[in-house]
Design a protein around this motif. Structure first.
Motif, PDB file in Angstrom:
ATOM      1  N   SER A  79     -20.345  -4.803  23.864  1.00  0.00           N
ATOM      2  CA  SER A  79     -20.595  -4.258  22.531  1.00  0.00           C
ATOM      3  C   SER A  79     -19.506  -3.252  22.221  1.00  0.00           C
ATOM      4  O   SER A  79     -18.763  -2.826  23.110  1.00  0.00           O
ATOM      5  N   LEU A 203     -14.712 -11.386  22.224  1.00  0.00           N
ATOM      6  CA  LEU A 203     -15.707 -11.237  21.160  1.00  0.00           C
ATOM      7  C   LEU A 203     -15.095 -10.602  19.916  1.00  0.00           C
ATOM      8  O   LEU A 203     -15.389 -11.014  18.779  1.00  0.00           O
ATOM      9  N   HIS A 206     -13.217 -12.923  17.748  1.00  0.00           N
ATOM     10  CA  HIS A 206     -14.072 -13.845  17.000  1.00  0.00           C
ATOM     11  C   HIS A 206     -15.044 -13.104  16.084  1.00  0.00           C
ATOM     12  O   HIS A 206     -16.022 -13.696  15.616  1.00  0.00           O
ATOM     13  N   ASP A 207     -14.763 -11.811  15.871  1.00  0.00           N
ATOM     14  CA  ASP A 207     -15.609 -10.990  14.985  1.00  0.00           C
ATOM     15  C   ASP A 207     -17.060 -10.923  15.448  1.00  0.00           C
ATOM     16  O   ASP A 207     -17.987 -10.871  14.636  1.00  0.00           O
ATOM     17  N   ASN A 208     -17.254 -10.943  16.763  1.00  0.00           N
ATOM     18  CA  ASN A 208     -18.606 -10.920  17.309  1.00  0.00           C
ATOM     19  C   ASN A 208     -18.880  -9.712  18.203  1.00  0.00           C
ATOM     20  O   ASN A 208     -19.897  -9.697  18.911  1.00  0.00           O
ATOM     21  N   ASP A 210     -20.241  -6.335  18.243  1.00  0.00           N
ATOM     22  CA  ASP A 210     -21.031  -5.453  17.370  1.00  0.00           C
ATOM     23  C   ASP A 210     -21.206  -4.077  18.010  1.00  0.00           C
ATOM     24  O   ASP A 210     -21.224  -3.930  19.208  1.00  0.00           O
TER      25      ASP A 210
END
Length: 210
Positions: A79, A203, A206-208, A210
């Motif tokens: 994250s 991540l 890939h814009d993942n 958060d």
């Protein structure tokens, strides 16, 4: 620890790194961790004021690693707050003992296969000054450059450190088994954090993250 790096008494116990187990399950993450990490990153990247970035780099020098831990240490490894926490943790470890960190890094660089020394980007030979500059460059890169590349550099750094610690542990195994055990544990921690940061870089791309 030299006062050149910290303005208060030592605020980071290296044993915290040995005990580091990673983040909690995502379901238990405190929402505040994500909100603060996202707000901080957006604020600085939208307006990268050099003075603000300098203060962020020196934040744990002035306030201690615990101030960051309270915000982000419980977040998932994969994250945004978890990644920021790991980068700050690595920097604190380096500043705790830059001579030792440089020694581990040099040993790791000498024997590790692949291009990790190039990716990490430390000057060679890597002494205390160079390893400290590398820590600052990686952290600064989170706020001013390609975030994924900064994570990749930190991941490569961790793999080099893991390799160096493991090599020294092997040499110490017969004459100093306690030291060998400590270094083996540290190598595993570096390897784990390196893997976490590498996954976070993927991540982010890939814009993942958060």
């Amino acid at each position: 620890m030299s006062n050149d790096f910290h303005h208060k008494p030592a605020l980071f116990d290296g044993s915290a790194f040995e005990a580091f187990q990673g983040g909690e399950d995502p379901a238990k993450i405190n929402r505040v961790a994500h909100e603060t990490a996202g707000a901080l990153l957006s604020r600085v990247r939208d307006d990268p004021d050099p003075a603000v970035i300098d203060r962020l780099l020196a934040f744990t020098d002035d306030h201690g690693i615990d101030a960051i831990a309270e915000l982000w240490s419980r977040a998932s490894a994969h994250s945004l707050p978890g990644s920021l926490w790991r980068i700050y943790l690595l920097r604190a470890l380096i500043l705790q003992d830059p001579e030792q960190a440089a020694y581990f890094f040099e040993r790791g660089s000498q024997g590790i296969p692949g291009i990790d020394p190039v990716v990490a980007g430390a000057e060679s030979p890597t002494g205390p000054k160079e390893i400290t500059e590398l820590a600052d460059q990686i952290l600064r890169g989170l706020f001013t450059g390609d975030f994924a590349i900064a994570l990749d550099r930190a991941s490569a750094f961790c793999r080099i450190m893991a390799h160096g610690c493991a090599a020294i542990a092997d040499e110490a195994e017969l004459g100093a088994p306690d030291t060998a055990s400590t270094l083996t544990t540290r190598a595993l921690r570096f390897e784990t954090i390196g893997d976490d940061l590498s996954q976070s870089a993927t991540l982010w791309r890939h814009d993942n993250l958060d």
